[in-house]
Design a protein around this motif. Structure first.
Motif, mmCIF file in Angstrom:
data_model
loop_
_atom_site.group_PDB
_atom_site.id
_atom_site.type_symbol
_atom_site.label_atom_id
_atom_site.label_comp_id
_atom_site.label_asym_id
_atom_site.label_seq_id
_atom_site.Cartn_x
_atom_site.Cartn_y
_atom_site.Cartn_z
ATOM 1 N N LEU A 86 27.244 18.779 54.365
ATOM 2 C CA LEU A 86 27.148 17.435 53.804
ATOM 3 C C LEU A 86 25.765 17.185 53.228
ATOM 4 O O LEU A 86 24.781 17.813 53.626
ATOM 5 N N ALA A 87 25.724 16.255 52.298
ATOM 6 C CA ALA A 87 24.480 15.783 51.692
ATOM 7 C C ALA A 87 24.520 14.262 51.720
ATOM 8 O O ALA A 87 25.317 13.645 51.020
ATOM 9 N N LEU A 88 23.684 13.688 52.567
ATOM 10 C CA LEU A 88 23.608 12.233 52.701
ATOM 11 C C LEU A 88 22.410 11.738 51.910
ATOM 12 O O LEU A 88 21.288 12.231 52.101
ATOM 13 N N ASN A 89 22.634 10.796 51.023
ATOM 14 C CA ASN A 89 21.551 10.247 50.208
ATOM 15 C C ASN A 89 20.729 9.268 51.040
ATOM 16 O O ASN A 89 21.214 8.201 51.405
ATOM 17 N N CYS A 90 19.495 9.662 51.327
ATOM 18 C CA CYS A 90 18.586 8.780 52.082
ATOM 19 C C CYS A 90 17.721 7.982 51.116
ATOM 20 O O CYS A 90 17.902 6.785 50.967
ATOM 21 N N SER A 91 16.785 8.660 50.472
ATOM 22 C CA SER A 91 15.910 7.992 49.504
ATOM 23 C C SER A 91 15.971 8.725 48.164
ATOM 24 O O SER A 91 14.986 8.845 47.449
ATOM 25 N N THR A 92 17.145 9.186 47.839
ATOM 26 C CA THR A 92 17.400 9.960 46.621
ATOM 27 C C THR A 92 17.117 9.119 45.378
ATOM 28 O O THR A 92 17.453 7.931 45.331
ATOM 29 N N ASP A 93 16.519 9.735 44.364
ATOM 30 C CA ASP A 93 16.347 9.088 43.071
ATOM 31 C C ASP A 93 17.717 9.050 42.397
ATOM 32 O O ASP A 93 18.194 10.056 41.874
ATOM 33 N N LEU A 94 18.352 7.916 42.410
ATOM 34 C CA LEU A 94 19.721 7.787 41.923
ATOM 35 C C LEU A 94 19.833 7.813 40.401
ATOM 36 O O LEU A 94 20.936 7.947 39.874
ATOM 37 N N THR A 95 18.712 7.717 39.692
ATOM 38 C CA THR A 95 18.783 7.739 38.227
ATOM 39 C C THR A 95 19.307 9.079 37.709
ATOM 40 O O THR A 95 19.884 9.132 36.626
ATOM 41 N N TRP A 96 19.138 10.166 38.470
ATOM 42 C CA TRP A 96 19.670 11.466 38.052
ATOM 43 C C TRP A 96 21.191 11.426 37.909
ATOM 44 O O TRP A 96 21.760 12.132 37.078
#
Length: 135
Positions: free
Chosen positions: A72-82
């Protein structure tokens, strides 16, 4: 945050779809522990964990000879603009979110790890051995 458990599904008595559901349950539990009550898994083809129509956790498992890899890959502080430049997981009309966005504050992987370990132990009914404990 990435989690790639290497498990022998035969030893655990799990089918692959049950394992995927357990990873989803683990991520849902983690979200609950962090104060997000609306996280949920959706039926296929919508694997992963969702907050409304936005995915917060992607699931991708490889299994060969009953041994799992990836996870799994949980988005914590991911740059969502990508994610504006792709169709995440091939699902048109859905979006992506993160713990930081949902909780409206910076949420780091280091902050999430203790909750993740609790959620993993609860979901998989196991004991995790600390790296610094004697072997």
């Amino acid at each position: 945050m990435l989690c790639h458990p290497v498990l022998d599904l035969r030893l655990l008595g799990l089918r692959l779809r049950t394992h995927v559901a357990a990873l989803e349950a683990c991520a849902v539990r983690l979200c609950e522990l962090r104060g997000l009550r609306g996280a949920r898994a959706r039926p296929p083809p919508y694997t992963g964990v969702w907050l409304g129509e936005r995915k917060i956790c992607a699931i991708g498992v490889r299994c060969g000879r009953h041994i799992t890899s990836h996870g799994l890959a949980l988005n914590c502080s991911t740059d969502l603009t990508w994610f504006e430049h792709i169709v995440p997981c091939g699902l048109v009309g859905t979006g992506v979110t993160s713990l930081s966005e949902a909780l409206e504050r910076l949420v780091t992987v280091d902050e999430v790890m203790p909750s993740f370990l609790v959620a993993f132990k609860e979901t998989f009914k196991c004991t995790l051995v600390s790296e610094d404990s004697p072997s």
